[in-house]
Write a protein that holds these residues in place. Structure first.
Motif, PDB file in Angstrom:
ATOM      1  N   TRP A 324       0.813  -1.217   0.000  1.00 36.70           N
ATOM      2  CA  TRP A 324       0.000   0.000   0.000  1.00 36.70           C
ATOM      3  C   TRP A 324       0.842   1.260   0.000  1.00 36.70           C
ATOM      4  O   TRP A 324       0.463   2.270  -0.593  1.00 36.70           O
ATOM      5  N   ARG A 336      -3.925   4.951  -5.180  1.00 42.29           N
ATOM      6  CA  ARG A 336      -4.604   4.192  -4.122  1.00 42.29           C
ATOM      7  C   ARG A 336      -5.842   3.496  -4.682  1.00 42.29           C
ATOM      8  O   ARG A 336      -6.095   2.319  -4.395  1.00 42.29           O
ATOM      9  N   ARG A 337      -6.589   4.212  -5.515  1.00 42.39           N
ATOM     10  CA  ARG A 337      -7.795   3.610  -6.119  1.00 42.39           C
ATOM     11  C   ARG A 337      -7.414   2.448  -7.043  1.00 42.39           C
ATOM     12  O   ARG A 337      -8.106   1.429  -7.090  1.00 42.39           O
ATOM     13  N   GLU A 340      -6.850  -0.507  -4.883  1.00 46.24           N
ATOM     14  CA  GLU A 340      -8.129  -1.039  -4.373  1.00 46.24           C
ATOM     15  C   GLU A 340      -8.897  -1.757  -5.481  1.00 46.24           C
ATOM     16  O   GLU A 340      -9.508  -2.812  -5.241  1.00 46.24           O
ATOM     17  N   LYS A 343      -7.182  -5.150  -5.989  1.00 45.10           N
ATOM     18  CA  LYS A 343      -7.516  -6.060  -4.896  1.00 45.10           C
ATOM     19  C   LYS A 343      -8.938  -6.593  -5.058  1.00 45.10           C
ATOM     20  O   LYS A 343      -9.188  -7.807  -4.936  1.00 45.10           O
ATOM     21  N   LYS A 344      -9.873  -5.705  -5.356  1.00 45.82           N
ATOM     22  CA  LYS A 344     -11.282  -6.096  -5.519  1.00 45.82           C
ATOM     23  C   LYS A 344     -11.444  -7.072  -6.682  1.00 45.82           C
ATOM     24  O   LYS A 344     -12.172  -8.067  -6.580  1.00 45.82           O
ATOM     25  N   ASP A 360      -1.937  -8.169   2.804  1.00 49.87           N
ATOM     26  CA  ASP A 360      -1.136  -6.947   2.853  1.00 49.87           C
ATOM     27  C   ASP A 360       0.342  -7.318   2.982  1.00 49.87           C
ATOM     28  O   ASP A 360       0.706  -8.203   3.772  1.00 49.87           O
TER      29      ASP A 360
END
Length: 560
Positions: A324, A336-337, A340, A343-344, A360
């Motif tokens: 991260w 950052r998006r 995410e 990851k999603k 993580d």
């Protein structure tokens, strides 16, 4: 002897004269920031040439070339025209040699017709080369005025192999002076800009490759990477790019900065609009046994078992770790998006198939590792640059800012660090070896996190804390340098684009470092609007094939 300015003027005039006049276009206004659509709207390319150059999948291009459905001459001419359009709006090229490339393409067509088979795995494919990879009879200035007029007496080893594989080298691309910048500007050819937003940098040092391929002016290009120079331009231009392990791809005969510094060697690697482009490049080059032509090239054939992920549960039981932040800078909201989103997408894939996990990545002092790399480079870099420019007296570039005035907040490539004695350098290299061992132990320890019985299969990390940067403002290369220091192969993949409505600046009152505070203050979602966002997948030393395969899995999950 002419002044360095006179040498530059002559070189620039010769470059302009190499462009066919009928390929000059009416330029868009300077206020038009996104120029990626110019090749489609300028009227230069025919519908067939647009179809050819809009074919992003290199595997499809190669199939059509090998079958004779498209001739190499037609494909090369189409990409050349598009490359010249890209040059006019981004300033991405250095050497332009149209007739020579078309003659090579004609040789490929003739061979196919007479033999009924392609020359090799890259038959007839136009390939762009960073302005380091020497081609016999051409200058390779690498952004140095002092190297104008020096013509290569032989092809670089990689060029020899590309010819053997059937490729058609057709342009060379711009770099920063010294190569040791994450942006692209030199005194010979000037500045290369980002085609998605010309107010932003295309990255560096393979910035010409990034801008050219970002304009679809080349299907496959060769960059180099000592601290992020393949990955940063790939990320900033929304492309795929691979930083291979040390000495997997032959470097012999290519020009470089700091030659003789072999503690953290630069590596050559591919950039493309498709993952298939990276894969076919690696297979083709490795398949022609580069260790028989370059004494430093590792004797290792293409490892199909590694590509099939034999050591990673056969690809059916994977666990990725998300980095991260690296403890030096916090990624801006678009990055950052992207993390995410990835990851999603992987978790959704895992729910469907039950074979993908995400954890993580543990904290590690990557700042100390990157400082160690800077100290290694600083041990001789300033002497290297000074010796190179001494011939003409050209100034060593101190800033990438548009006005030539340093903000005091830009990459210095070790200039502010002290040079070392041989003994002092040995101590720094010893420290780096110790850091590599600590990081290896950390990776091995992640077996307790994954639930697969194995340590983490790969790390997914930012390439940069931001999606490109205004010119002269690309301050941080720690997210890429770390993997050079550890010699981990890393593959960049695109994720999304900056959206001001989604990537709102969040208030912060604590910062990890002065660089972190600078990047936070610099970020403005409107300035970065529509800039590509990308990440990198990182594997372990000499796992290049597995890194490609795992990146394909992540890319497929994102597209799903």
């Amino acid at each position: 002897m002419p002044t360095w300015q006179e040498l530059v003027a002559d070189k620039q005039q010769r470059q302009k004269a190499a462009i066919p006049k009928e390929w000059l276009i009416t330029l868009p206004p300077g206020s038009q920031l996104d120029v990626t659509n110019v090749p489609r709207t300028c009227g230069l390319l025919s519908s067939e040439e647009l179809e050819i150059t809009e074919t992003k999948d290199v595997a499809i291009l190669l199939d059509k070339l090998a079958s004779g459905a498209w001739s190499s001459v037609d494909v090369t001419r189409a990409y050349y025209k598009r490359a010249i359009v890209a040059q006019q709006v981004t300033n991405c090229l250095t050497e332009i040699f149209v007739e020579r490339a078309l003659a090579r393409a004609a040789e490929c067509d003739k061979y196919l017709k007479e033999n009924g088979k392609p020359i090799g795995p890259l038959h007839g494919l136009p390939i762009s080369l960073k302005d380091q990879v020497c081609l016999k009879g051409l200058e390779t200035t690498m952004g140095y005025v002092s190297w104008i007029g020096e013509y290569a007496e032989r092809d670089a080893t990689l060029a020899v192999i590309l010819y053997e594989a059937g490729a058609v080298p057709f342009v060379r691309t711009n770099v920063p002076q010294t190569l040791m910048w994450p942006e692209t500007f030199n005194n010979v050819f000037g500045r290369t800009v980002n085609p998605h937003n010309r107010n932003l940098t295309c990255g560096g040092s393979s910035g010409g490759e990034g801008a050219l391929i970002g304009m679809k002016g080349s299907p496959l290009g060769v960059g180099s990477d000592i601290g992020g120079s393949i990955r940063i331009p790939s990320a900033f231009n929304g492309l795929y790019g691979l930083r291979p392990s040390y000495n997997r791809i032959p470097y012999a005969g290519s020009r470089n900065s700091m030659e003789g510094q072999d503690s953290v060697p630069s590596v050559l690697g591919p950039i493309s609009n498709s993952l298939s482009g990276l894969r076919v490049f690696m297979k083709a080059v490795i398949g022609l046994k580069p260790w028989t032509k370059d004494p430093l090239a590792i004797r290792k054939t293409w490892d199909e078992e590694s590509y099939q992920l034999k050591e990673h549960g056969d690809g059916k039981d994977l666990c990725f770790a998300i980095l991260w932040d690296n403890g030096v800078t916090i990624p801006t909201p678009p990055i950052r998006r992207a993390l995410e989103m990835t990851k999603k997408a992987l978790e959704a894939q895992g729910i469907k198939s039950g074979n993908v996990g995400v954890v993580d990545w543990p904290a590690f002092d990557y700042g100390d590792l990157c400082l160690t790399l800077g100290q290694i480079w600083a041990s001789g870099s300033q002497g290297d640059y000074a010796a190179t420019v001494a011939k003409t007296g050209e100034p060593i570039i101190q800033t990438m800012a548009l006005d030539g005035v340093s903000s005091g907040n830009e990459w210095s490539s070790g200039a502010a660090l002290e040079s070392q004695s041989a003994y002092g350098l040995w101590q720094i290299q010893k420290k780096r070896a110790q850091i590599r061992k600590v990081h290896l132990d950390l990776w091995e320890s992640t077996g307790s996190l994954t639930g697969t019985g194995r340590p983490v299969d790969a790390i997914i990390a930012p390439v940069s804390p931001s999606a490109s940067a205004p010119h002269g403002m690309n301050r941080d290369a720690n997210y890429t340098m770390a993997w050079n220091g550890l010699d981990y192969p890393a593959c960049v993949f695109p994720v999304s684009k900056v959206d001001p409505t989604l990537d709102v600046k969040q208030p912060r009152d604590k910062f990890l470092s002065p660089t972190d505070e600078f990047i936070y203050n610099l970020y403005d979602p409107e300035v970065w609007k529509n800039a590509p966002t990308s990440l990198q997948l990182v594997g372990r030393t000499q796992e290049d094939e597995a890194v490609l395969a795992m990146t394909e899995i992540v890319d497929k999950a994102l597209k799903a």
